[in-house]
Motif scaffolding. Structure first.
Motif, short mmCIF file in Angstrom:
data_model
loop_
_atom_site.label_atom_id
_atom_site.label_comp_id
_atom_site.label_asym_id
_atom_site.label_seq_id
_atom_site.Cartn_x
_atom_site.Cartn_y
_atom_site.Cartn_z
N GLY A 119 57.04 72.28 -119.30
CA GLY A 119 57.36 73.20 -118.20
C GLY A 119 58.17 74.38 -118.70
N GLY A 120 59.14 74.11 -119.56
CA GLY A 120 59.97 75.17 -120.12
C GLY A 120 59.15 76.15 -120.94
N ALA A 121 58.22 75.62 -121.76
CA ALA A 121 57.39 76.48 -122.61
C ALA A 121 56.52 77.40 -121.74
CB ALA A 121 56.52 75.63 -123.53
N VAL A 122 55.89 76.82 -120.71
CA VAL A 122 55.03 77.60 -119.82
C VAL A 122 55.86 78.65 -119.07
CG1 VAL A 122 53.56 77.49 -117.76
CG2 VAL A 122 53.31 75.77 -119.58
N ALA A 123 57.01 78.21 -118.53
CA ALA A 123 57.86 79.12 -117.75
C ALA A 123 58.30 80.32 -118.59
CB ALA A 123 59.08 78.38 -117.20
N MET A 124 58.69 80.07 -119.83
CA MET A 124 59.18 81.17 -120.67
C MET A 124 58.05 82.12 -121.04
SD MET A 124 61.50 82.91 -122.03
CE MET A 124 62.89 81.90 -121.54
N PHE A 125 56.86 81.59 -121.31
CA PHE A 125 55.72 82.46 -121.62
C PHE A 125 55.47 83.40 -120.43
CE2 PHE A 125 51.42 83.86 -122.23
CZ PHE A 125 51.25 83.92 -123.61
N GLY A 126 55.48 82.85 -119.23
CA GLY A 126 55.26 83.66 -118.03
C GLY A 126 56.38 84.67 -117.83
N ALA A 127 57.63 84.23 -118.05
CA ALA A 127 58.77 85.12 -117.86
C ALA A 127 58.68 86.32 -118.80
CB ALA A 127 60.08 84.37 -118.09
N ARG A 128 58.28 86.08 -120.04
CA ARG A 128 58.17 87.18 -121.00
C ARG A 128 57.02 88.11 -120.66
NH1 ARG A 128 62.59 88.39 -121.72
NH2 ARG A 128 61.81 90.03 -122.96
N LEU A 129 55.94 87.54 -120.19
CA LEU A 129 54.78 88.36 -119.80
C LEU A 129 55.17 89.30 -118.65
CD1 LEU A 129 51.82 89.03 -120.16
CD2 LEU A 129 51.25 87.13 -118.63
N ALA A 130 55.92 88.76 -117.70
CA ALA A 130 56.34 89.57 -116.56
C ALA A 130 57.54 90.44 -116.90
CB ALA A 130 56.67 88.66 -115.37
N ASP A 131 58.07 90.29 -118.12
CA ASP A 131 59.23 91.04 -118.60
C ASP A 131 60.46 90.75 -117.73
OD1 ASP A 131 60.62 92.65 -120.30
OD2 ASP A 131 59.90 94.54 -119.49
N GLY A 132 60.62 89.51 -117.36
CA GLY A 132 61.74 89.14 -116.48
C GLY A 132 62.87 88.48 -117.23
N GLN B 76 53.01 91.40 -114.14
CA GLN B 76 54.00 90.77 -113.27
C GLN B 76 53.38 89.71 -112.36
OE1 GLN B 76 55.66 94.54 -112.41
NE2 GLN B 76 56.90 94.33 -114.24
N ILE B 77 52.16 89.94 -111.92
CA ILE B 77 51.51 88.91 -111.09
C ILE B 77 51.14 87.70 -111.95
CG2 ILE B 77 49.42 88.37 -109.77
CD1 ILE B 77 49.55 91.17 -108.59
N LEU B 78 50.47 87.95 -113.07
CA LEU B 78 50.06 86.84 -113.93
C LEU B 78 51.28 86.12 -114.52
CD1 LEU B 78 47.31 85.75 -114.80
CD2 LEU B 78 47.52 87.08 -116.91
N GLY B 79 52.24 86.90 -115.01
CA GLY B 79 53.47 86.32 -115.57
C GLY B 79 54.23 85.52 -114.53
N GLY B 80 54.29 86.05 -113.31
CA GLY B 80 54.99 85.36 -112.23
C GLY B 80 54.33 84.04 -111.89
N LEU B 81 53.01 84.04 -111.86
CA LEU B 81 52.28 82.80 -111.56
C LEU B 81 52.51 81.75 -112.65
CD1 LEU B 81 48.87 84.26 -110.26
CD2 LEU B 81 50.56 83.00 -108.91
N ILE B 82 52.44 82.20 -113.91
CA ILE B 82 52.65 81.27 -115.04
C ILE B 82 54.09 80.75 -115.02
CG2 ILE B 82 52.69 81.06 -117.56
CD1 ILE B 82 50.43 83.21 -117.61
N PHE B 83 55.04 81.67 -114.80
CA PHE B 83 56.44 81.25 -114.73
C PHE B 83 56.64 80.21 -113.63
CE2 PHE B 83 60.62 81.57 -112.72
CZ PHE B 83 61.43 81.26 -113.80
N GLY B 84 56.03 80.45 -112.48
CA GLY B 84 56.18 79.54 -111.35
C GLY B 84 55.65 78.14 -111.64
N LEU B 85 54.51 78.10 -112.34
CA LEU B 85 53.95 76.80 -112.72
C LEU B 85 54.95 76.01 -113.57
CD1 LEU B 85 50.24 77.49 -113.79
CD2 LEU B 85 51.03 75.99 -111.95
N GLY B 86 55.50 76.68 -114.58
CA GLY B 86 56.45 76.01 -115.48
C GLY B 86 57.75 75.65 -114.77
#
Lengths: 132, 175
Positions: A119-132, B76-86
């Motif tokens: 979960g942590g790995a997935v969350a961080m990948f998404g966070a970086r993609l969204a630049d958050g 931001q949409i794709l990253g947000g969705l992936i972040f939310g899953l994790g």
């Protein structure tokens, strides 16, 4: 019905005070807070131990240098501040598996470890993609 | 004073208040995602509303400037969705898991290790992302008042009242 236990403060009060901390940070130190860049920089510092030449050429580590900066200390400070508050208000509790997780998925520590890690790995990948 | 020391002090204050607000727990974070417990939303929105008013007041006085992240809709949409899953699996955020560890919830260690891996993987994927997702819907450094073409207080004041209205509704519903 309230879910708050007596040990915690009102989330409105703690939140509003946090807002003041954020304002002071911008005012005094010219810093807007964040946390996830620190994981990039730290990952870069770890990778540097094994493949320094590779890290040097990676675009993302050129953009987010593998160094200790303001935010690294901010993230470390969160740990210290929370520990301090928990001890001070007798609210420290060693816990390997959260109650809500245990109720649904059982008390297994390895199971929780595997899913928390993924979960942590997935969350961080998404966070970086969204630049958050 | 050195920036590093400011970072440490700000982090300690932030961690202290996160702990006092009781928002560091898995049960609270997942409780919010399951729409059962709005403690985290109360905390976050209170902080955002106060900081929004304070920072814009200082900006109007010419004391501080905003530091905007560019808007890239696709990322931001794709990253947000992936972040939310994790997040829904881990039950901690990047910053707050350090605080969760601080108050004894040591399953945060797995999350921290996972996040280091996730960051390393993103660094590998970055060149591909740069030519794909990061080019989808790029709007640059924009703000809501700018897009609407109105004075910023015309956005801030309604948001503050909307937030307070939401809080009153949470309390009425016992969330």
């Amino acid at each position: 019905m309230t879910r708050r236990d007596e040990k915690s403060w009102s989330p409105y009060v703690a939140g509003a005070l946090t807002g003041i901390v954020l304002i002071l940070s911008v005012w005094v130190a010219d810093k807007y807070v964040g946390a996830s860049t620190t994981f990039v920089r730290t990952a870069g510092m770890i990778e540097q131990q094994f493949a320094p030449d590779k890290v040097k050429t990676m675009e993302y580590f050129i953009k987010e240098k593998p160094i200790v900066d303001w935010q690294t200390l901010f993230v470390a400070g969160i740990f210290i501040g929370s520990l301090f508050a928990a001890v001070m208000f007798n609210d420290f509790k060693k816990q390997a598996v959260p109650p809500m997780w245990e109720k649904r998925f059982g008390p297994s520590i390895p199971k929780r470890a595997v899913f928390a890690f993924l979960g942590g790995a997935v969350a961080m990948f998404g966070a970086r993609l969204a630049d958050g | 004073m050195s920036p590093l020391l400011y970072g440490l002090i700000t982090g300690i204050a932030f961690g202290f208040l996160l702990q006092r607000g009781g928002v560091l727990r898995y049960d609270r974070q997942i409780g919010a995602l399951r729409l059962m417990d709005m403690t985290i939303l109360k905390f976050m929105l209170s902080a955002i509303l106060v900081a929004m008013v304070g920072v814009y007041l200082l900006k109007d006085m010419g004391i501080v400037k905003l530091n905007l992240k560019p808007t890239i809709i696709g990322a931001q949409i794709l990253g947000g969705l992936i972040f939310g899953l994790g997040w829904g699996v881990l039950g901690y955020c990047p910053g707050t898991q350090m605080g969760a560890l601080g108050e004894g919830r040591w399953d945060a260690v797995w999350g921290i290790m996972g996040m280091l891996l996730g960051a390393a993987l993103y660094a590998e994927a970055y060149p591909i992302m740069k030519t794909t997702v990061l080019t989808w819907g790029v709007y640059g450094k924009i703000t809501l008042p700018q897009v609407l073409g109105v004075n910023h207080w015309l956005v801030i004041v309604p948001l503050v009242f909307g937030g307070i209205g939401l809080f009153l509704w949470f309390e009425k519903k016992g969330l």
